[in-house]
Scaffold this motif. Structure first.
Motif, PDB file in Angstrom:
ATOM      1  N   LEU A  20       3.938  -7.936  -1.885  1.00 57.97           N
ATOM      2  CA  LEU A  20       3.432  -8.055  -0.513  1.00 57.97           C
ATOM      3  C   LEU A  20       4.167  -9.185   0.217  1.00 57.97           C
ATOM      4  N   GLN A  21       4.346 -10.295  -0.500  1.00 53.82           N
ATOM      5  CA  GLN A  21       5.111 -11.437   0.041  1.00 53.82           C
ATOM      6  C   GLN A  21       6.459 -10.974   0.587  1.00 53.82           C
ATOM      7  N   ALA A  22       7.129 -10.129  -0.208  1.00 52.76           N
ATOM      8  CA  ALA A  22       8.460  -9.637   0.166  1.00 52.76           C
ATOM      9  C   ALA A  22       8.408  -8.876   1.487  1.00 52.76           C
ATOM     10  N   ALA A  23       7.225  -8.303   1.773  1.00 52.39           N
ATOM     11  CA  ALA A  23       7.058  -7.568   3.030  1.00 52.39           C
ATOM     12  C   ALA A  23       6.454  -8.469   4.108  1.00 52.39           C
ATOM     13  N   GLY A  24       6.360  -9.773   3.798  1.00 52.84           N
ATOM     14  CA  GLY A  24       5.812 -10.724   4.770  1.00 52.84           C
ATOM     15  C   GLY A  24       4.297 -10.651   4.890  1.00 52.84           C
ATOM     16  N   ILE A  25       3.659 -10.036   3.878  1.00 47.80           N
ATOM     17  CA  ILE A  25       2.199  -9.895   3.912  1.00 47.80           C
ATOM     18  C   ILE A  25       1.566 -10.923   2.967  1.00 47.80           C
ATOM     19  N   LYS A  26       0.665 -11.747   3.535  1.00 44.39           N
ATOM     20  CA  LYS A  26      -0.020 -12.757   2.723  1.00 44.39           C
ATOM     21  C   LYS A  26      -1.522 -12.516   2.796  1.00 44.39           C
ATOM     22  N   MET A  27      -2.183 -12.639   1.647  1.00 41.00           N
ATOM     23  CA  MET A  27      -3.645 -12.525   1.629  1.00 41.00           C
ATOM     24  C   MET A  27      -4.222 -13.820   2.200  1.00 41.00           C
ATOM     25  N   LEU A  28      -5.327 -13.683   2.933  1.00 43.76           N
ATOM     26  CA  LEU A  28      -5.949 -14.864   3.536  1.00 43.76           C
ATOM     27  C   LEU A  28      -7.098 -15.381   2.681  1.00 43.76           C
ATOM     28  N   GLU A  29      -7.500 -14.562   1.666  1.00 46.29           N
ATOM     29  CA  GLU A  29      -8.613 -14.980   0.811  1.00 46.29           C
ATOM     30  C   GLU A  29      -8.326 -14.619  -0.638  1.00 46.29           C
ATOM     31  N   ASP A  30      -8.905 -15.392  -1.536  1.00 47.96           N
ATOM     32  CA  ASP A  30      -8.797 -15.129  -2.967  1.00 47.96           C
ATOM     33  C   ASP A  30      -9.926 -14.169  -3.367  1.00 47.96           C
ATOM     34  N   PRO A  31      -9.582 -12.972  -3.876  1.00 51.99           N
ATOM     35  CA  PRO A  31     -10.628 -11.980  -4.186  1.00 51.99           C
ATOM     36  C   PRO A  31     -11.581 -12.456  -5.286  1.00 51.99           C
ATOM     37  N   GLU A  32     -11.121 -13.392  -6.124  1.00 46.85           N
ATOM     38  CA  GLU A  32     -11.991 -13.892  -7.190  1.00 46.85           C
ATOM     39  C   GLU A  32     -13.069 -14.819  -6.612  1.00 46.85           C
ATOM     40  N   LYS A  33     -12.806 -15.355  -5.420  1.00 52.76           N
ATOM     41  CA  LYS A  33     -13.768 -16.278  -4.811  1.00 52.76           C
ATOM     42  C   LYS A  33     -14.607 -15.606  -3.729  1.00 52.76           C
ATOM     43  N   SER A  34     -14.003 -14.647  -3.055  1.00 62.92           N
ATOM     44  CA  SER A  34     -14.694 -13.968  -1.957  1.00 62.92           C
ATOM     45  C   SER A  34     -15.533 -12.805  -2.497  1.00 62.92           C
ATOM     46  N   ARG A  35     -16.606 -12.474  -1.796  1.00 64.03           N
ATOM     47  CA  ARG A  35     -17.390 -11.303  -2.178  1.00 64.03           C
ATOM     48  C   ARG A  35     -17.017 -10.100  -1.333  1.00 64.03           C
ATOM     49  N   LYS A  36     -16.094 -10.318  -0.425  1.00 64.03           N
ATOM     50  CA  LYS A  36     -15.676  -9.246   0.472  1.00 64.03           C
ATOM     51  C   LYS A  36     -14.955  -8.139  -0.285  1.00 64.03           C
ATOM     52  N   LEU A  37     -15.145  -6.919   0.160  1.00 60.61           N
ATOM     53  CA  LEU A  37     -14.452  -5.775  -0.428  1.00 60.61           C
ATOM     54  C   LEU A  37     -13.271  -5.365   0.442  1.00 60.61           C
ATOM     55  N   ILE A  38     -13.290  -5.825   1.685  1.00 63.24           N
ATOM     56  CA  ILE A  38     -12.156  -5.588   2.587  1.00 63.24           C
ATOM     57  C   ILE A  38     -11.558  -6.946   2.923  1.00 63.24           C
ATOM     58  N   LEU A  39     -10.318  -7.151   2.527  1.00 66.18           N
ATOM     59  CA  LEU A  39      -9.676  -8.446   2.723  1.00 66.18           C
ATOM     60  C   LEU A  39      -8.619  -8.367   3.812  1.00 66.18           C
ATOM     61  N   PRO A  40      -8.692  -9.271   4.772  1.00 63.50           N
ATOM     62  CA  PRO A  40      -7.669  -9.304   5.809  1.00 63.50           C
ATOM     63  C   PRO A  40      -6.389  -9.932   5.263  1.00 63.50           C
ATOM     64  N   THR A  41      -5.291  -9.699   5.958  1.00 62.71           N
ATOM     65  CA  THR A  41      -4.029 -10.363   5.614  1.00 62.71           C
ATOM     66  C   THR A  41      -3.535 -11.101   6.857  1.00 62.71           C
ATOM     67  N   GLN A  43      -1.230 -10.235   8.555  1.00 69.02           N
ATOM     68  CA  GLN A  43      -0.843  -9.215   9.541  1.00 69.02           C
ATOM     69  C   GLN A  43      -2.101  -8.451   9.968  1.00 69.02           C
ATOM     70  N   PRO A  44      -2.479  -8.580  11.253  1.00 70.13           N
ATOM     71  CA  PRO A  44      -3.712  -7.952  11.720  1.00 70.13           C
ATOM     72  C   PRO A  44      -3.765  -6.441  11.460  1.00 70.13           C
ATOM     73  N   GLN A  45      -2.591  -5.838  11.297  1.00 69.57           N
ATOM     74  CA  GLN A  45      -2.533  -4.380  11.111  1.00 69.57           C
ATOM     75  C   GLN A  45      -2.511  -3.966   9.644  1.00 69.57           C
ATOM     76  N   VAL A  46      -2.654  -4.936   8.731  1.00 70.69           N
ATOM     77  CA  VAL A  46      -2.642  -4.630   7.295  1.00 70.69           C
ATOM     78  C   VAL A  46      -3.868  -5.230   6.639  1.00 70.69           C
ATOM     79  N   ARG A  47      -4.604  -4.416   5.889  1.00 68.47           N
ATOM     80  CA  ARG A  47      -5.760  -4.929   5.153  1.00 68.47           C
ATOM     81  C   ARG A  47      -5.754  -4.356   3.734  1.00 68.47           C
TER      82      ARG A  47
END
Ligand code: ATP
Ligand code: MG
Length: 216
Positions: A20-41, A43-47
């Motif tokens: 994802l990094q190679a495509a310039g996409i970075k996660m904004l949250e750590d899934p091990e810490k967040s309870r969210k099932l949908i994680l933003p990145t 890039q507003p157009q990528v989740r």
């Protein structure tokens, strides 16, 4: 136009991050810490949607996600049910590498039983892979479908052998099991929803290209 990527937590998520990094996409949250099932990145157009490993092909096939990353093991089992064309499979990402093997208790004479044409009881989560493998060898098996902890089946006398994923072999060793056959190498693949490929062609094609270059 939103792009949704389905990932499972753990190994696949962790090893997909550099791609994802190679495509310039970075996660904004750590899934091990967040309870969210949908994680933003970034890039507003990528989740990213987090689903069970075995649910990734289903999400992508039915359009809950446009793309997904799934182990060859899980993909083969999915396609045995839904067909090879249920998903577009453009790329082997070569991540989450391991192998599919047959393992049996160290004191079980697997080779001898096979030679005698004995009927074996084999426990596995991967019934389609196991059925095809033993059929091709002409070995008679009764398959017992399990959803986890396959190593327990021979220890309790429920099965003679198991078909499971092996990487270091430490889990087998800890349960006094030995690998007796190598079935196939396993790695994770990119899968794409057939309709999304047409509707979001440019974005998806360029992601595939960047991933392919990052895989090398
Ligand atoms: P679920 O939790 O949905 O039942 P699971 O427990 O099989 O699925 P994981 O153990 O996270 O899910 O494995 C996900 C994928 O990672 C597997 O389908 C496989 O392709 C890969 N994998 C599993 N075990 C290993 C391993 N030991 N080494 C490398 N890759 C592995
Ligand atoms: Mg799991």
């Amino acid at each position: 136009m939103m792009i949704t990527l389905a990932l499972s937590k753990g190994r696949i998520f962790d090893e997909t991050l550099p791609l994802l990094q190679a495509a310039g996409i970075k996660m904004l949250e750590d899934p091990e810490k967040s309870r969210k099932l949908i994680l933003p990145t970034n890039q507003p157009q990528v989740r990213v949607v987090l689903v069970r490993a075995s649910d990734v092909p289903t999400y992508v096939q039915y359009g809950g996600a446009d793309l997904g990353v799934v182990g060859r093991d899980t993909l083969i089992e999915h396609c045995a049910e839904w067909g090879e064309t249920s998903l577009y499979q453009p790329l082997d990402l070569k991540i989450a590498q391991c192998r599919m093997s047959v393992a049996a208790p160290a004191d079980f004479d697997y080779a001898g039983k096979v030679r005698q044409g004995a009927r074996l009881r084999v426990a596995t989560k991967y019934v389609n892979i196991a059925r095809d493998f033993f059929a091709a060898k002409g070995v008679h098996v009764d398959l017992i479908k399990l959803y986890g902890s396959m190593e327990l089946a021979p220890l309790t006398g429920m099965a003679d052998a198991i078909v499971d994923l092996v990487s270091s072999g430490n889990t087998l060793k800890a349960n006094k099991l030995v690998e007796v056959e190598h079935i196939m190498p396993i790695s994770s693949r990119l899968v794409v929803n057939q309709a999304a490929l047409k509707l979001k062609q440019q974005r998806i094609r360029s992601l595939i290209e960047v991933f392919a270059a990052a895989v090398g």
